[in-house]
Design a protein around this motif. Sequence first.
Motif, PDB file in Angstrom:
ATOM      1  N   UNK A  21      58.313  21.626   6.637  1.00  0.00           N
ATOM      2  CA  UNK A  21      59.700  21.682   6.197  1.00  0.00           C
ATOM      3  C   UNK A  21      60.310  23.061   6.435  1.00  0.00           C
ATOM      4  N   UNK A  22      59.556  24.102   6.140  1.00  0.00           N
ATOM      5  CA  UNK A  22      60.065  25.466   6.324  1.00  0.00           C
ATOM      6  C   UNK A  22      60.258  25.778   7.804  1.00  0.00           C
ATOM      7  N   UNK A  23      59.290  25.353   8.638  1.00  0.00           N
ATOM      8  CA  UNK A  23      59.410  25.595  10.078  1.00  0.00           C
ATOM      9  C   UNK A  23      60.628  24.859  10.639  1.00  0.00           C
ATOM     10  N   UNK A  24      60.759  23.582  10.283  1.00  0.00           N
ATOM     11  CA  UNK A  24      61.887  22.793  10.786  1.00  0.00           C
ATOM     12  C   UNK A  24      63.217  23.372  10.324  1.00  0.00           C
ATOM     13  N   UNK A  25      63.278  23.806   9.077  1.00  0.00           N
ATOM     14  CA  UNK A  25      64.524  24.381   8.553  1.00  0.00           C
ATOM     15  C   UNK A  25      64.850  25.706   9.233  1.00  0.00           C
ATOM     16  N   UNK A  26      63.827  26.525   9.431  1.00  0.00           N
ATOM     17  CA  UNK A  26      64.032  27.818  10.097  1.00  0.00           C
ATOM     18  C   UNK A  26      64.582  27.625  11.505  1.00  0.00           C
ATOM     19  N   UNK A  30      69.291  27.617  13.309  1.00  0.00           N
ATOM     20  CA  UNK A  30      69.761  28.383  14.461  1.00  0.00           C
ATOM     21  C   UNK A  30      70.716  27.597  15.359  1.00  0.00           C
ATOM     22  N   UNK A  31      70.782  26.277  15.140  1.00  0.00           N
ATOM     23  CA  UNK A  31      71.558  25.424  16.052  1.00  0.00           C
ATOM     24  C   UNK A  31      72.363  24.383  15.274  1.00  0.00           C
ATOM     25  N   UNK A  32      73.500  24.011  15.818  1.00  0.00           N
ATOM     26  CA  UNK A  32      74.334  22.984  15.198  1.00  0.00           C
ATOM     27  C   UNK A  32      74.311  21.680  15.982  1.00  0.00           C
ATOM     28  N   UNK A  33      74.203  21.767  17.297  1.00  0.00           N
ATOM     29  CA  UNK A  33      74.194  20.584  18.151  1.00  0.00           C
ATOM     30  C   UNK A  33      72.847  19.861  18.064  1.00  0.00           C
ATOM     31  N   UNK A  34      72.870  18.527  17.993  1.00  0.00           N
ATOM     32  CA  UNK A  34      71.634  17.757  17.818  1.00  0.00           C
ATOM     33  C   UNK A  34      70.699  17.886  19.017  1.00  0.00           C
ATOM     34  N   UNK A  35      71.242  17.873  20.212  1.00  0.00           N
ATOM     35  CA  UNK A  35      70.378  18.014  21.390  1.00  0.00           C
ATOM     36  C   UNK A  35      69.727  19.386  21.403  1.00  0.00           C
ATOM     37  N   UNK A  36      70.468  20.405  21.023  1.00  0.00           N
ATOM     38  CA  UNK A  36      69.899  21.753  20.962  1.00  0.00           C
ATOM     39  C   UNK A  36      68.773  21.827  19.936  1.00  0.00           C
ATOM     40  N   UNK A  37      68.993  21.178  18.791  1.00  0.00           N
ATOM     41  CA  UNK A  37      67.948  21.163  17.758  1.00  0.00           C
ATOM     42  C   UNK A  37      66.689  20.460  18.263  1.00  0.00           C
ATOM     43  N   UNK A  38      66.893  19.297  18.887  1.00  0.00           N
ATOM     44  CA  UNK A  38      65.743  18.540  19.401  1.00  0.00           C
ATOM     45  C   UNK A  38      64.973  19.366  20.420  1.00  0.00           C
ATOM     46  N   UNK A  39      65.704  20.055  21.288  1.00  0.00           N
ATOM     47  CA  UNK A  39      65.036  20.907  22.268  1.00  0.00           C
ATOM     48  C   UNK A  39      64.262  22.032  21.582  1.00  0.00           C
ATOM     49  N   UNK A  40      64.865  22.605  20.559  1.00  0.00           N
ATOM     50  CA  UNK A  40      64.212  23.692  19.832  1.00  0.00           C
ATOM     51  C   UNK A  40      62.919  23.214  19.178  1.00  0.00           C
ATOM     52  N   UNK A  87      60.173  16.528  12.337  1.00  0.00           N
ATOM     53  CA  UNK A  87      61.120  17.629  12.449  1.00  0.00           C
ATOM     54  C   UNK A  87      62.520  17.127  12.791  1.00  0.00           C
ATOM     55  N   UNK A  88      62.598  16.144  13.681  1.00  0.00           N
ATOM     56  CA  UNK A  88      63.903  15.573  14.021  1.00  0.00           C
ATOM     57  C   UNK A  88      64.549  14.937  12.795  1.00  0.00           C
ATOM     58  N   UNK A  89      63.760  14.242  11.996  1.00  0.00           N
ATOM     59  CA  UNK A  89      64.284  13.633  10.776  1.00  0.00           C
ATOM     60  C   UNK A  89      64.861  14.696   9.847  1.00  0.00           C
ATOM     61  N   UNK A  90      64.150  15.818   9.732  1.00  0.00           N
ATOM     62  CA  UNK A  90      64.640  16.914   8.897  1.00  0.00           C
ATOM     63  C   UNK A  90      65.903  17.552   9.479  1.00  0.00           C
ATOM     64  N   UNK A  91      66.095  17.403  10.790  1.00  0.00           N
ATOM     65  CA  UNK A  91      67.296  17.918  11.446  1.00  0.00           C
ATOM     66  C   UNK A  91      68.385  16.876  11.584  1.00  0.00           C
TER      67      UNK A  91
END
Length: 295
Positions: A21-26, A30-40, A87-91
């Motif tokens: 949870x902490x890793x996914x949140x950290x 850093x990103x707002x766009x969903x594709x950017x988050x998934x890539x991260x 992680x995607x679910x958390x994002x």
Amino acid sequence: KYDRIDQVVAQLGAMPDKNVATIADTISRKFSDKQDKARAFYYWIANNIALDGKAIRSNDQKKINPEQVVMNRKTTSLGFAKLFQEMCSMGNIRCLVVDGYVKHSTEDINNRADEPNHSWNVVQLGKSPEEWYYVDVARGSGFLDKKQLQFTPSFVSGYFFPEKTLFNLDHFPDNEAWLLGAGPKGLKDFYALPVIGRGAYGLGLFKPNPVTGVIHTSIRNPVQFSFQFNGNEPIQSIELLIGEGNKQLKPAPMNFSNSGGSVNFSYQFKREDSYPVRIVVDGRDVLSYIVEATE
């Protein structure tokens, strides 16, 4: 395309003392766009988790819970897929795990596995069917040797949101509902295809020819090879690696033509036998076949 995102995540480091949870949140902050988050998420997992050869060899799926994966820093392909899904679910990204089949070497051509042997993800970014995408974090992280003993970290960007036609030459889902776009008609047809190498994803390879993984030829006639690619970098060299182990011949450089991303070359196999052949483009494996050459 993803350099900026990858650099941001790389600077966050391994975060060895943090939970999922902490890793996914950290990462997510850093990103707002969903594709950017998934890539991260993809970049972090692929660069911080290893394939567990021992668990894969014994089909041990006991330690695939995302928390266990982050703690142990190694897992099976299913563990990779479950961690990415979590992680995607958390994002707030819809992501599912897909079980299915892949070919690991030319020995798998026309030799289907008895049960699914790999797992990956599908990610939904919109309502239309075109807005579902593939992700294979396990293969993006690196590779195991032929005996599945030694893991070599080797990040590949292209297993994130790859071209669906290429991915479908390389993966076949257990549930065909998760075959996004055009692909083989069935599992038998999938196992008849050549083996797609990791380098094919950076190249953006499609339409390989011959289309079947076993090439029947005479030592008197050259075999015609071709493929198309959509990568930005020009191809500098193509080699054939014929045979394997102590029977592998010296790499054979090819004279090839490249017209608008359509590559063609030919080679006359001189040795009567059955042996694997790898097509290597600029030092990267892209395709593998079995050649059965007769008089």
